[in-house]
Design an enzyme around this catalytic site. Structure first.
Site, mmCIF file in Angstrom:
data_model
loop_
_atom_site.group_PDB
_atom_site.id
_atom_site.type_symbol
_atom_site.label_atom_id
_atom_site.label_comp_id
_atom_site.label_asym_id
_atom_site.label_seq_id
_atom_site.Cartn_x
_atom_site.Cartn_y
_atom_site.Cartn_z
ATOM 1 N N ASN A 71 35.680 -20.948 -66.297
ATOM 2 C CA ASN A 71 36.426 -21.024 -65.838
ATOM 3 C C ASN A 71 37.675 -20.171 -65.026
ATOM 4 O OD1 ASN A 71 34.632 -23.776 -65.332
ATOM 5 N ND2 ASN A 71 36.868 -25.503 -66.616
ATOM 6 N N ARG A 73 24.196 -26.276 -53.675
ATOM 7 C CA ARG A 73 23.728 -25.070 -54.579
ATOM 8 C C ARG A 73 22.175 -25.871 -55.286
ATOM 9 N NH1 ARG A 73 28.597 -23.082 -55.677
ATOM 10 N NH2 ARG A 73 30.104 -23.924 -56.024
ATOM 11 N N ARG A 129 29.595 -20.846 -53.101
ATOM 12 C CA ARG A 129 30.461 -20.089 -53.996
ATOM 13 C C ARG A 129 29.251 -19.949 -55.153
ATOM 14 N NH1 ARG A 129 35.646 -21.099 -53.967
ATOM 15 N NH2 ARG A 129 36.517 -19.823 -52.023
ATOM 16 N N HIS A 138 29.503 -30.344 -47.413
ATOM 17 C CA HIS A 138 29.607 -30.475 -48.569
ATOM 18 C C HIS A 138 28.628 -31.937 -49.213
ATOM 19 C CE1 HIS A 138 31.541 -30.711 -52.820
ATOM 20 N NE2 HIS A 138 31.182 -28.968 -52.698
ATOM 21 N N TYR A 167 26.373 -33.298 -64.616
ATOM 22 C CA TYR A 167 27.947 -34.008 -64.858
ATOM 23 C C TYR A 167 27.927 -35.151 -63.912
ATOM 24 C CZ TYR A 167 29.430 -29.064 -63.525
ATOM 25 O OH TYR A 167 29.234 -27.309 -63.595
#
Length: 533
Positions: free
Chosen positions: A44, A373, A403, A433, A466
């Site tokens: 992170n 992603r 990113r 998104h 997640y």
């Protein structure tokens, strides 16, 4: 505007990451999970430096002295960030060296120093060095005839101070850089060990041990590991730029970004630190000494290399989705009613199955999907490619600006284009998104639209980690909304009023603020006002 009412966004993020570090310090967490939390904390921080710290440095370089709502200028924010990160880095080192490592040793997991090797381990490493490392390691001299070598982003290097042991007509150097070949060898090299024991040596320790083999005729005065972090943020393309070309150029430039952090062993001689600071154009606040270990991100490798179930969280098998499993096919299941799934507690196979069945069903006319992603071996992207090859109308928005996943996304975008899919590279000036999939199917009586909307990426790996929600529905109101949304994303049409969706940057903010205002409306005199829970 009262600055005390606001929290600086960078400092707030650091406090979030501090909570990750707290998990590593928690004695109730299984030991190897604590090792993994140390790796997550560092991973992170790497991204934080590559993006947020780099952005602050660019603002300062551009002379930006604007004051944020929290009352801090970019310069003041960077100073506060540096102070807090130094505190957290010290906590991390202390946790690993004085708490985690002794407990690993107690559990039979040893990080062996070269001075502690057994004869068997030394014979193993001798062969490993000559067979695997020696052919690929390249020492780079630093002298007037050799420019200062490029130190790659997040790559470990050894800085070696040398002294010639005898006269020679050949040129010599007092300082050299050795890049550590992390792409070829693991950071934690497994060594022979007794049954029930695990022994590893750090790759930099192996190379340090065998440096005399590289530097014949030199005395090794000192050898220390360093690691440079570089600016890796190239921002969002302008409206007048070609998005694909901009992203590809950004990817090429990323590895050459300016340095924003130097991690190093505090025993590194001061004159060498000064030379690195000058060459990398760093300030004192960018220096992060850390005794005993550099680059905790690689602890992911140690976690994966040690298979001791009692030192890890118990694996939890994702539950099936009965509403989808018990139906003869996914279409009849969705016609029976909406299905809400909660990942990772319920299997992501339901989502993969939705796209795969759409790809092979002859009654499916079109598939429209957004991908943010995408993994390199994505079964969902593969299913979309098969659907396009089968002649279905396939339209995919692949967000190239996700990113650090740009390269994988570009690869899939081009692969889908080759098989005839309509591919859109995102909207210039924005990041797309939303995670949505629309399947148009010919039914016996009419055309029906089947929808999936989610909070998480269409990525099998991250869906197992997640927490995210996904909704399967064939309600016509949702079908209308997704049709309008895809027309906007692919054709820049202006959508009519949505039935259920709130879309940024058009309506989400105003709707949210309207909800806030309704919640804070003063209560009638006979009622007590309270905040929503």
């Amino acid at each position: 505007m009262d600055a005390n009412a606001y929290i600086n966004r960078e400092l707030s993020w650091l406090e979030f990451n501090r909570r990750v570090l707290e998990e590593a310090k928690d004695e109730t967490v299984p030991l190897l999970e604590r090792v993994k939390f140390l790796a997550i904390f560092s991973s992170n921080l790497d991204e934080f430096f590559m993006v947020r710290v780099a952005r602050l440095k660019r603002m300062i370089l551009d002379g930006d002295q604007s004051v944020d709502p929290d009352g801090l200028t970019p310069d003041e924010t960077l100073s506060a960030v540096s102070k807090r990160v130094h505190e957290l880095a010290e906590e991390q080192h202390h946790c690993f060296l004085h708490t985690i490592m002794p407990q690993l040793t107690k559990e039979g997991i040893h990080l062996v120093h070269p001075d502690e090797m057994s004869g068997e381990q030394e014979r193993f490493l001798e062969e490993y060095f000559h067979r695997t490392l020696y052919p690929i390691v390249t020492p780079l001299a630093i002298d007037p005839g050799h420019p200062f070598p490029y130190l790659a982003n997040r790559s470990l290097c050894l800085v070696v101070s040398l002294r010639a042991t005898g006269a020679s007509r050949l040129p010599h150097t007092d300082l050299s850089i050795v890049h550590i070949p992390a792409q070829v060898a693991p950071r934690f090299i497994p060594l022979p060990a007794r049954d029930g024991q695990h022994a590893f040596m750090l790759l930099e320790d192996v190379l340090g041990h065998y440096l005399p083999r590289l530097y014949h005729g030199f005395e090794i005065v000192s050898c220390h590991a360093i690691r440079v972090t570089r600016d890796a943020d190239f921002g969002i393309a302008r409206r007048d730029e070609d998005l694909l070309m901009t992203i590809e150029q950004g990817i090429r430039d990323r590895r050459m970004g300016v340095a924003v952090r130097l991690q190093y062993d505090p025993a590194l001689p001061k004159e060498i630190v000064a030379q690195l600071v000058e060459e990398l154009e760093l300030g004192i606040e960018d220096l992060y000494p850390g005794a005993g270990f550099t680059a905790f991100t690689d602890l992911f490798q140690l976690y994966a290399a040690v298979n001791v179930p009692r030192l890890k969280d118990r694996p939890r098998v994702a539950l099936s989705v009965p509403a989808l499993e018990d139906a003869p096919d996914i279409w009849s299941a969705m016609r029976s009613g909406d299905v809400l799934v909660f990942h990772p507690y319920q299997t992501f196979d339901a989502v993969t199955r939705f796209v795969e069945e759409a790809a092979k069903d002859p009654k499916v006319l079109a598939i429209k999907m957004t991908l943010y992603r995408v993994s390199a071996s994505s079964p969902i992207a593969q299913a979309l490619a098969r659907a396009a090859e089968a002649g279905k109308e396939v339209s995919v928005l692949v967000e190239l600006q996700a990113r650090f996943d740009e390269e994988a996304n570009i690869t899939w975008a081009r692969a889908l284009e080759k098989v005839g899919a309509h591919v859109v590279y995102g909207m210039v000036g924005y990041k797309t998104h939303c995670k949505i999939c629309l399947v148009v199917r010919q039914e016996a009586d009419d055309i029906r639209r089947y929808c999936h909307l989610a909070t998480g990426n269409y990525n099998v790996r991250t869906a197992g980690v997640y927490s995210d929600l996904g909704l399967f529905t064939c309600r016509d109101a949702f079908g209308q909304d997704l049709t309008e949304l895809f027309n906007l994303l692919t054709g820049y049409t202006r959508p009519h009023k949505f039935n259920h969706l709130l879309l940024a940057p058009v309506a989400l903010s105003s709707s949210w603020r309207g909800s806030e205002r309704r919640q804070i409306t003063p209560a009638p005199d006979n009622l007590r006002a309270s905040s929503p829970r």
